[in-house]
Scaffold this motif. Structure first.
Motif, mmCIF file in Angstrom:
data_model
loop_
_atom_site.group_PDB
_atom_site.id
_atom_site.type_symbol
_atom_site.label_atom_id
_atom_site.label_comp_id
_atom_site.label_asym_id
_atom_site.label_seq_id
_atom_site.Cartn_x
_atom_site.Cartn_y
_atom_site.Cartn_z
ATOM 1 N N LEU A 53 -1.905 8.771 -12.699
ATOM 2 C CA LEU A 53 -3.222 8.262 -13.066
ATOM 3 C C LEU A 53 -3.442 8.428 -14.558
ATOM 4 N N THR A 54 -3.814 7.342 -15.229
ATOM 5 C CA THR A 54 -4.248 7.385 -16.624
ATOM 6 C C THR A 54 -5.659 6.817 -16.688
ATOM 7 N N ASN A 55 -6.219 6.739 -17.869
ATOM 8 C CA ASN A 55 -7.556 6.169 -18.026
ATOM 9 C C ASN A 55 -7.573 4.654 -17.850
ATOM 10 N N ASP A 56 -6.397 4.024 -17.818
ATOM 11 C CA ASP A 56 -6.344 2.563 -17.715
ATOM 12 C C ASP A 56 -5.741 2.054 -16.416
ATOM 13 N N TYR A 57 -4.893 2.836 -15.769
ATOM 14 C CA TYR A 57 -4.185 2.305 -14.614
ATOM 15 C C TYR A 57 -3.678 3.413 -13.706
ATOM 16 N N ILE A 58 -3.294 2.978 -12.483
ATOM 17 C CA ILE A 58 -2.548 3.816 -11.545
ATOM 18 C C ILE A 58 -1.136 3.255 -11.496
ATOM 19 N N LYS A 59 -0.139 4.085 -11.784
ATOM 20 C CA LYS A 59 1.252 3.658 -11.757
ATOM 21 C C LYS A 59 1.883 4.110 -10.445
ATOM 22 N N ILE A 60 2.529 3.173 -9.747
ATOM 23 C CA ILE A 60 3.134 3.455 -8.441
ATOM 24 C C ILE A 60 4.648 3.308 -8.568
ATOM 25 N N THR A 61 5.360 4.406 -8.411
ATOM 26 C CA THR A 61 6.819 4.380 -8.501
ATOM 27 C C THR A 61 7.398 4.835 -7.176
ATOM 28 N N LYS A 62 8.058 3.921 -6.468
ATOM 29 C CA LYS A 62 8.620 4.263 -5.163
ATOM 30 C C LYS A 62 9.808 5.208 -5.330
ATOM 31 N N SER A 63 9.883 6.188 -4.448
ATOM 32 C CA SER A 63 11.011 7.126 -4.459
ATOM 33 C C SER A 63 12.264 6.434 -3.935
ATOM 34 N N LYS A 64 13.404 6.787 -4.512
ATOM 35 C CA LYS A 64 14.706 6.267 -4.085
ATOM 36 C C LYS A 64 14.708 4.741 -4.041
ATOM 37 N N SER A 65 14.104 4.141 -5.059
ATOM 38 C CA SER A 65 14.063 2.683 -5.135
ATOM 39 C C SER A 65 14.350 2.251 -6.565
ATOM 40 N N LYS A 66 15.080 1.165 -6.705
ATOM 41 C CA LYS A 66 15.396 0.636 -8.031
ATOM 42 C C LYS A 66 14.376 -0.408 -8.485
ATOM 43 N N SER A 67 13.422 -0.695 -7.644
ATOM 44 C CA SER A 67 12.413 -1.693 -8.004
ATOM 45 C C SER A 67 11.499 -1.156 -9.099
ATOM 46 N N ALA A 68 10.961 -2.082 -9.873
ATOM 47 C CA ALA A 68 10.100 -1.690 -10.996
ATOM 48 C C ALA A 68 8.805 -1.069 -10.487
ATOM 49 N N ALA A 69 8.264 -0.185 -11.299
ATOM 50 C CA ALA A 69 6.975 0.430 -10.964
ATOM 51 C C ALA A 69 5.885 -0.642 -10.915
ATOM 52 N N LYS A 70 4.895 -0.422 -10.060
ATOM 53 C CA LYS A 70 3.752 -1.314 -9.944
ATOM 54 C C LYS A 70 2.530 -0.638 -10.556
ATOM 55 N N TYR A 71 1.550 -1.478 -10.976
ATOM 56 C CA TYR A 71 0.367 -0.951 -11.651
ATOM 57 C C TYR A 71 -0.907 -1.537 -11.030
ATOM 58 N N ILE A 72 -1.869 -0.686 -10.807
ATOM 59 C CA ILE A 72 -3.224 -1.120 -10.454
ATOM 60 C C ILE A 72 -4.098 -0.795 -11.653
ATOM 61 N N TYR A 73 -4.630 -1.831 -12.280
ATOM 62 C CA TYR A 73 -5.451 -1.615 -13.470
ATOM 63 C C TYR A 73 -6.869 -1.238 -13.056
ATOM 64 N N LEU A 74 -7.363 -0.172 -13.658
ATOM 65 C CA LEU A 74 -8.657 0.365 -13.234
ATOM 66 C C LEU A 74 -9.819 -0.537 -13.614
ATOM 67 N N ASP A 75 -9.619 -1.452 -14.552
ATOM 68 C CA ASP A 75 -10.667 -2.429 -14.853
ATOM 69 C C ASP A 75 -10.921 -3.351 -13.669
ATOM 70 N N ASP A 76 -9.964 -3.423 -12.736
ATOM 71 C CA ASP A 76 -10.121 -4.276 -11.554
ATOM 72 C C ASP A 76 -10.613 -3.508 -10.332
ATOM 73 N N VAL A 77 -10.719 -2.193 -10.440
ATOM 74 C CA VAL A 77 -11.051 -1.344 -9.290
ATOM 75 C C VAL A 77 -12.560 -1.194 -9.148
ATOM 76 N N ILE A 78 -13.069 -1.324 -7.922
ATOM 77 C CA ILE A 78 -14.502 -1.126 -7.704
ATOM 78 C C ILE A 78 -14.803 0.149 -6.925
ATOM 79 N N GLY A 79 -13.799 0.696 -6.214
ATOM 80 C CA GLY A 79 -14.100 1.877 -5.419
ATOM 81 C C GLY A 79 -12.852 2.556 -4.891
ATOM 82 N N CYS A 80 -13.057 3.785 -4.419
ATOM 83 C CA CYS A 80 -11.983 4.571 -3.823
ATOM 84 C C CYS A 80 -12.595 5.419 -2.714
ATOM 85 N N HIS A 81 -12.073 5.300 -1.505
ATOM 86 C CA HIS A 81 -12.568 6.055 -0.362
ATOM 87 C C HIS A 81 -11.521 7.061 0.096
ATOM 88 N N VAL A 82 -11.990 8.111 0.725
ATOM 89 C CA VAL A 82 -11.105 9.044 1.423
ATOM 90 C C VAL A 82 -11.219 8.740 2.911
#
Length: 520
Positions: A53-82
């Motif tokens: 987690l940074t101030n601009d995005y959430i970076k998602i890096t899959k374990s044991k995977s060669k695929s590129a990391a994915k990003y969720i930009y927080l400017d697009d986020v409206i909420g987070c639930h538990v």
């Protein structure tokens, strides 16, 4: 909901985590300080991934995977639930992120689309610790999307806390007009806005208007201290009601600063279009989709917008020499406007096309616009004058020997969703954009003007020659000197009253600025 009903979003109920897993963007952003980092389980496939987690995005890096990391930009986020509980992974607590990135799908324009991702907390023997970890991530994400820039010290404080606090829940007053435009406002509220408010954990009270003036009368008396914003799901007419109701309150100077959000549910939707244009900076607009408009309401910040004061004029026979024509006096009553005053063909089309209200704003306006262009009315005996920007009190009179086809004294960039008057108008220019069309305009020139409204530039001075002109000014006078069109509309509403055979008005920029919710 009916008047008096309340809706409270449920951000912590037991529920299956969302299985919607659209691909987050893989475009690598600039590297920023990592505030939080933790291993999660991706739902529903139970694969592991590292979240940063940074101030601009959430970076998602899959374990044991060669695929590129994915990003969720927080400017697009409206909420987070538990969320709690699932049947496909060992995790018992999840964080569910709701975000609305701009995307272009096949055969559609670029608009915001709903996406969710759920991340499961790695199992800990202490169930309370799992929940606490989830709530820490939720708190950090919600603090960032509320406008706070987190530091490492802020995160340390969150991690040290035994009890994770919550971001203060906002509370909105929502007005829905089920009868506006093509009668889609109720659907916009139930199927879209209400869901986004729940995802953002914003409480609200919904008032469904039952007649003309309902919102005006209600907002004059309601206790606004318990609300963070007023949301209007309707067209420009209901916005006009609310603005004038706020200005008639005893505490009007405070009430008018209550942020106003707009979800288009009417036929014209000029303010919604202007807000979208201010945010995206291009026209024709990306479709004012329910998600795009509701996102502006949920994630928008209050910004000032121009407001116009309109007064009816009365003429006497004394002549003055200020350039404004016969001496005029004003009534005490003031009408407040956020769109502007319109006289001539556009006012005629707006009002006469009401008989085709059921077919929708764009189509009905197009039908009557073509009809009125073919059967053109030229209004003679109308005196038009304005006070230029800057100092001085000398009124400039516009030559009217040919009469006028149209006069528009506007504040916004748009007259409607697909009708842009000027691309260089912002929400808070502190001036009026006066545009007039002379009576000697040809049908071909008018058709060029209509085309300009849907084009990238809109209508600007000289776009089809000197017969269509535009200036910025401080005040505008529209004075019918003999029989003329009685139609002057303010924010699309017919202005009642007559002087010299037609409605005479003076418009000026108000010293008071309401505030609207926008991401611009």
């Amino acid at each position: 909901m009916n008047e008096g009903d309340h809706a409270t979003s449920n951000g912590g109920s037991s529920a299956q985590p969302s299985s919607s897993q659209p691909a987050a963007t893989s475009s690598p952003p600039a590297q920023l300080e990592v505030l939080m980092e933790q291993e999660f389980v991706l739902y529903p496939k139970s694969t592991s991934a590292t979240l940063q987690l940074t101030n601009d995005y959430i970076k998602i890096t899959k374990s044991k995977s060669k695929s590129a990391a994915k990003y969720i930009y927080l400017d697009d986020v409206i909420g987070c639930h538990v969320l709690e509980g699932n049947t496909t992974t060992p995790s018992k607590h999840f964080i569910c992120v709701f975000y609305y990135p701009m995307k272009k799908k096949l055969f559609s324009t670029t608009t915001r689309h709903r996406c969710t991702r759920s991340f499961g907390i790695q199992c800990n023997p202490q169930a309370q610790e799992n929940e606490r970890q989830a709530n820490k991530w939720k708190l950090a994400i919600k603090l960032i999307i509320s406008g706070k820039k987190l530091t490492a010290n802020d995160v340390d404080e969150i991690n040290r806390s035994s009890q994770v606090s919550e971001v203060r829940r906002r509370n909105f007053l929502v007005y829905v007009n089920p009868f506006s435009g093509s009668k889609c406002a109720d659907v916009m509220y139930k199927d879209h806005l209400k869901k986004l408010l729940a995802e953002a954990e914003i409480d609200h009270k919904c008032i469904k208007t039952e007649k003309h003036g309902h919102a005006h009368d209600h907002v004059k008396e309601v206790d606004l201290t318990v609300y963070d914003a007023i949301i209007i799901v309707s067209g420009d007419g209901l916005i006009h009601e609310v603005i004038n109701g706020l200005m008639q309150r005893a505490d009007w100077s405070t009430a008018i600063r209550t942020p106003i959000g707009v979800v288009p549910g009417g036929s014209g939707n000029a303010l919604a279009a202007a807000i979208a244009y201010a945010s995206f900076g291009r026209h024709p607009l990306a479709a004012l989709s329910p998600h795009t408009a509701a996102f502006e309401v949920v994630r928008g910040r209050p910004k000032p917008i121009d407001m116009m004061e309109v007064k009816l004029l009365k003429r006497n026979n004394d002549h003055d020499d200020d350039g404004g024509g016969d001496h005029v006096t004003t009534n005490d009553d003031v009408i407040y406007s956020i769109l502007g005053a319109v006289h001539g063909i556009i006012a005629d089309v707006d009002i006469e096309s009401e008989k085709l209200r059921v077919v929708g704003g764009d189509l009905r306006s197009a039908i009557f616009g073509i009809w009125r262009t073919i059967n053109l009315r030229r209004y003679r005996g109308v005196e038009l004058s304005y006070l230029p920007l800057g100092g001085g009190t000398k009124w400039v009179r516009v030559a009217g020997e040919h009469g006028f086809v149209s006069i528009k004294a506007l504040l916004l960039s748009h007259l409607a969703t697909n009708a842009m008057v000027s691309g260089d108008v912002t929400l808070h220019d502190e001036c009026i954009r006066l545009t007039w069309i002379r009576g000697d305009v040809t049908h071909a020139e008018l058709m060029t003007m209509w085309g300009g409204m849907g084009a990238e530039s809109g209508i600007s001075a000289g776009v089809v020659g000197p017969k269509i002109s535009s200036v910025r000014c401080r005040q505008v006078r529209i004075l019918p000197r003999e029989h003329s069109s009685p139609l002057v509309t303010i924010d699309g509403e017919v202005l009642e009253g007559a002087a010299g055979g037609g409605v005479a008005v003076v418009c000026r920029i108000s010293d008071v600025s309401p505030r609207v919710l926008t991401t611009s």
